[in-house]
Design an enzyme around this catalytic site. Structure first.
Site, short mmCIF file in Angstrom:
data_model
loop_
_atom_site.label_atom_id
_atom_site.label_comp_id
_atom_site.label_asym_id
_atom_site.label_seq_id
_atom_site.Cartn_x
_atom_site.Cartn_y
_atom_site.Cartn_z
N GLU A 234 0.78 -1.09 -0.09
CA GLU A 234 0.00 0.11 -0.01
C GLU A 234 0.91 1.29 -0.07
O GLU A 234 1.74 1.64 1.01
CB GLU A 234 -1.17 -0.10 1.20
CG GLU A 234 -1.76 1.20 1.39
CD GLU A 234 -2.85 1.08 2.20
OE1 GLU A 234 -3.76 1.97 2.46
OE2 GLU A 234 -3.08 0.05 3.10
N LYS A 252 -8.79 -1.03 1.03
CA LYS A 252 -9.68 -1.48 1.60
C LYS A 252 -10.59 -2.53 0.97
O LYS A 252 -11.12 -2.32 0.14
CB LYS A 252 -10.88 -0.20 2.07
CG LYS A 252 -10.46 0.31 3.40
CD LYS A 252 -10.35 -0.62 4.75
CE LYS A 252 -9.56 0.01 5.61
NZ LYS A 252 -9.31 -1.12 6.68
#
Length: 435
Positions: A234, A252
């Site tokens: 990420e 997410k």
């Protein structure tokens, strides 16, 4: 007394595998390896050693990144911000388990462009002569590249710090709080800890992760008796000072990978279509838009992509991209102060989510903090430290701690969220204990 870098010299070199270069240099004190898998999410890798300036310690809660305004760290600097330092305005002071901020400056560094298959050696110094010598030192490191031999598992035990039932209870409590209107989402984590076998070290864990489990933001960094191993997919923040472009890519939504192609495709499609995961992702996108708006030119914050499925060795992730154009006076310190800790691993509203997290978790330390690199003119690349273990050397044995979390929303199922943390932890667990 250390001097500000006022000269930079670069030297180009043919491609060499950055993992082999990192393996050749080893994982001693000061060793740095920021290794990308070379995919679209991570074009660059960086390898360095022998920092000439280092700072480790607490920060001012009102200005946690003030040290980044010091000209000493204007370029060639690497930093690690612990999650707990950023959460403190919401949680108050708790026992410190990891330094708030670790900084080191590297006069010599190798940068590997996976797209162009080229290498650049950068040297920085107070004089042209010092910068040239540093660039030449970095070039010599290429000759130390060694075949990468994957070590055996360096740990015997991988123990949860609390029973799985405690995590399910925590999830159920957060769902109740969401139902009561206290918040919309919170990322709640589980922790595991243990020790490496005598004579083994964290660099071996890093090398094991590089084999078949490499990520866009893999990292190894050692400063004294502390080391970090990360396998993060990420991007927290990227900042290009020339264009003033800021980019955030929050994650997410997760599904496991499958060995069977059709089943794997079905899992990716399920994730893409999941209303729960899309809602979870959208909440964090809105949070990141708000955070970036604090330091961006009015009207410039945009959602470039929404709900893209990224494939990683052990998981599928749902990823969105938020961008903005930084205001003229904004640099790395201002960017981090406006956005840290990352929204994807706190929740919404962020301040209340951090309070709820603190009610259910011990201090996180480096996990879900950020590891960042400051380049020329204040360029910034910062990862979110998920899929990460922190190590501390005590009595000649390296002890580790690692966590995995899941975003809890109104319709979260405690057992499903527990299963998601197991999937997220699988690569690190295999790197540590082999199963």
């Amino acid at each position: 007394m250390s001097e500000v870098f006022s000269h930079t010299v670069t030297r180009d070199a043919p491609w060499v595998d950055p993992v082999a270069v990192a393996a050749g240099l080893g994982g001693g004190d000061g060793a740095l390896a920021l290794l990308s898998d070379g995919g679209p999410g991570g074009r660059w890798s960086h390898v360095a050693q022998a920092p000439d300036v280092a700072r480790v310690g607490p920060v001012d809660d009102a200005a946690p990144f003030e040290a980044l305004r010091d000209p000493l760290f204007a370029a060639g600097a690497v930093g690690l911000a612990a999650y707990d330092a950023g959460a403190r305005p919401a949680t108050g002071r708790r026992e410190t388990v990891w330094p708030d901020l670790m900084l080191a400056r590297y006069p010599a560094m190798l940068s590997f462009d996976h797209l162009e298959r080229s290498v650049c050696a950068t040297g920085r110094g107070a004089t042209a002569e010092q910068a040239t010598a540093a660039a030449e030192r970095a070039l010599i490191w290429l000759a130390t590249a060694a075949p990468v031999v994957t070590p055996s598992a360096p740990a015997d035990r991988f123990e949860a710090e609390a029973p799985a039932s405690a995590y399910r209870d925590a999830v159920a409590n957060v769902v109740e709080r969401i139902g009561a209107g206290e918040l919309f989402q919170a990322n709640i984590a589980r922790a595991w800890s243990g020790a490496l076998k005598p004579g083994r070290d964290p660099f071996e864990v890093f090398l094991r992760l590089q084999k078949e489990r490499a990520s866009p933001f893999g990292a190894y960094w050692r400063v004294g008796d502390r080391a970090l191993v990360s396998n993060s997919p990420e991007l927290f923040l990227a900042f290009d000072p020339a264009s003033r472009r800021i980019e955030a890519r929050p994650i997410k939504g997760t599904r496991p990978r499958a060995d069977d192609f059709d089943q794997d495709q079905a899992l990716a499609s399920e994730l893409r279509a999941s209303l729960k995961d899309r809602a979870e992702n959208l909440m964090i996108v809105d949070l990141m838009r708000n955070d970036l708006a604090r330091v961006s030119r009015p009207g410039s914050v945009q959602v470039q992509t929404l709900f893209e499925v990224e494939r990683h060795p052990t998981v599928h992730h749902l990823v969105s991209t938020v961008t903005g154009e930084a205001k003229p006076a904004v640099g790395p310190a201002e960017l981090l102060e406006a956005t840290f800790p990352p929204g994807s691993i706190t929740g919404a509203p962020k301040h209340q989510a951090m309070k709820v997290i603190a009610a259910h978790e011990a201090q996180r330390g480096p996990w879900c903090g950020s590891l960042f690199l400051i380049g020329d003119d204040g360029a910034l690349t910062a990862s979110v430290l998920i899929r990460t273990a922190g190590f501390e050397l005590k009595h000649d044995v390296w002890r580790y701690r690692t966590l995995a979390g899941a975003g809890i929303v109104a319709d979260s199922d405690p057992a499903a969220e527990e299963a998601e943390t197991d999937v997220k932890m699988s690569a690190m667990r295999q790197a540590l204990v082999g199963v």
